[in-house]
Design an enzyme around this catalytic site. Structure first.
Site, PDB file in Angstrom:
ATOM      1  N   ASP A   7     -26.898   2.215  34.993  1.00 35.09           N
ATOM      2  CA  ASP A   7     -26.059   3.279  34.936  1.00 35.09           C
ATOM      3  C   ASP A   7     -26.344   4.171  36.351  1.00 35.09           C
ATOM      4  O   ASP A   7     -27.484   4.888  36.516  1.00 35.09           O
ATOM      5  CB  ASP A   7     -26.629   4.302  33.899  1.00 35.09           C
ATOM      6  CG  ASP A   7     -25.671   5.437  33.660  1.00 35.09           C
ATOM      7  OD1 ASP A   7     -24.408   5.538  34.107  1.00 35.09           O
ATOM      8  OD2 ASP A   7     -26.226   6.402  33.124  1.00 35.09           O
ATOM      9  N   GLU A  70     -22.140   0.373  35.783  1.00 33.29           N
ATOM     10  CA  GLU A  70     -20.991   1.197  35.144  1.00 33.29           C
ATOM     11  C   GLU A  70     -20.026   1.436  36.202  1.00 33.29           C
ATOM     12  O   GLU A  70     -20.466   1.705  37.606  1.00 33.29           O
ATOM     13  CB  GLU A  70     -21.472   2.562  34.821  1.00 33.29           C
ATOM     14  CG  GLU A  70     -20.367   3.429  34.096  1.00 33.29           C
ATOM     15  CD  GLU A  70     -20.832   4.683  33.641  1.00 33.29           C
ATOM     16  OE1 GLU A  70     -20.381   5.765  33.942  1.00 33.29           O
ATOM     17  OE2 GLU A  70     -21.978   4.780  32.898  1.00 33.29           O
ATOM     18  N   ASP A 143     -29.521   8.296  30.576  1.00 35.54           N
ATOM     19  CA  ASP A 143     -29.108   7.466  31.471  1.00 35.54           C
ATOM     20  C   ASP A 143     -29.643   5.904  31.090  1.00 35.54           C
ATOM     21  O   ASP A 143     -29.107   4.729  31.345  1.00 35.54           O
ATOM     22  CB  ASP A 143     -29.795   7.830  32.855  1.00 35.54           C
ATOM     23  CG  ASP A 143     -29.395   9.052  33.455  1.00 35.54           C
ATOM     24  OD1 ASP A 143     -28.294   9.332  33.738  1.00 35.54           O
ATOM     25  OD2 ASP A 143     -30.223   9.938  33.542  1.00 35.54           O
TER      26      ASP A 143
END
Length: 170
Positions: A7, A70, A143
């Site tokens: 992430d 991501e 996260d």
């Protein structure tokens, strides 16, 4: 199979190494998860350099068979989107450097895969990640939970794609 979810972020970059397979019932095991941090006091180039060092070390320690990062799909604030995109580029380039396959999913795709609802909030994602991975508590940071969710999404999407390919060949 070992999949590393990333992430991306310049201040906080979540990661989650998940073990899973494509056979039998879905099961996920979190082997390692956390958050890499850089100081906002440093210049962007020093922060990206630190992220590069930290991610390179993480990739070497984890030896993932695939990396999922991501995809920055939409950000309302360009001040946020640009550093996230820069961190994402570092993560993708490192995977490319080692020849590790990379996939990208948007936050909405992860929310849909993990919770069944594409507009789920952070807490819902954290709770479902914990439940689906058999964790005693939710991941320490959103996260890290998002990174674990990215890895889980890889397994779910890959499993579906393999089934479709098998059906198409039948």
């Amino acid at each position: 199979m070992f999949v590393l979810g990333i992430d991306p972020g310049l201040t906080r970059c979540g990661f989650g190494l998940v073990e899973g397979n494509f056979e039998g019932p879905e099961s996920f095991r979190v082997l390692r998860a956390g958050t890499l941090e850089t100081s906002p006091e440093l210049s962007v180039e020093l922060r990206l350099a630190q992220l590069l060092v930290d991610l390179r070390s993480l990739y070497a320690d984890c030896s993932p068979e695939a990396v999922v990062v991501e995809r920055v799909f939409y950000q309302r604030n360009a001040k946020t989107a640009i550093p996230v995109a820069q961190a994402s580029g570092v993560a993708i380039a490192l995977a490319g450097e080692s020849g590790t396959p990379v996939r990208q999913f948007t936050a909405q795709q992860v929310k849909l895969a993990v919770t069944g609802y594409g507009a789920a909030n952070k807490l819902q994602v954290q709770e479902m990640v914990a439940r689906l991975c058999g964790l005693d508590q939710i991941p320490a940071t959103a996260d890290a939970a998002d990174a674990i969710g990215l890895a889980m999404t890889y397994f779910m999407v890959e499993r579906t794609e393999r089934r479709i390919e098998q059906w198409a060949q039948a």
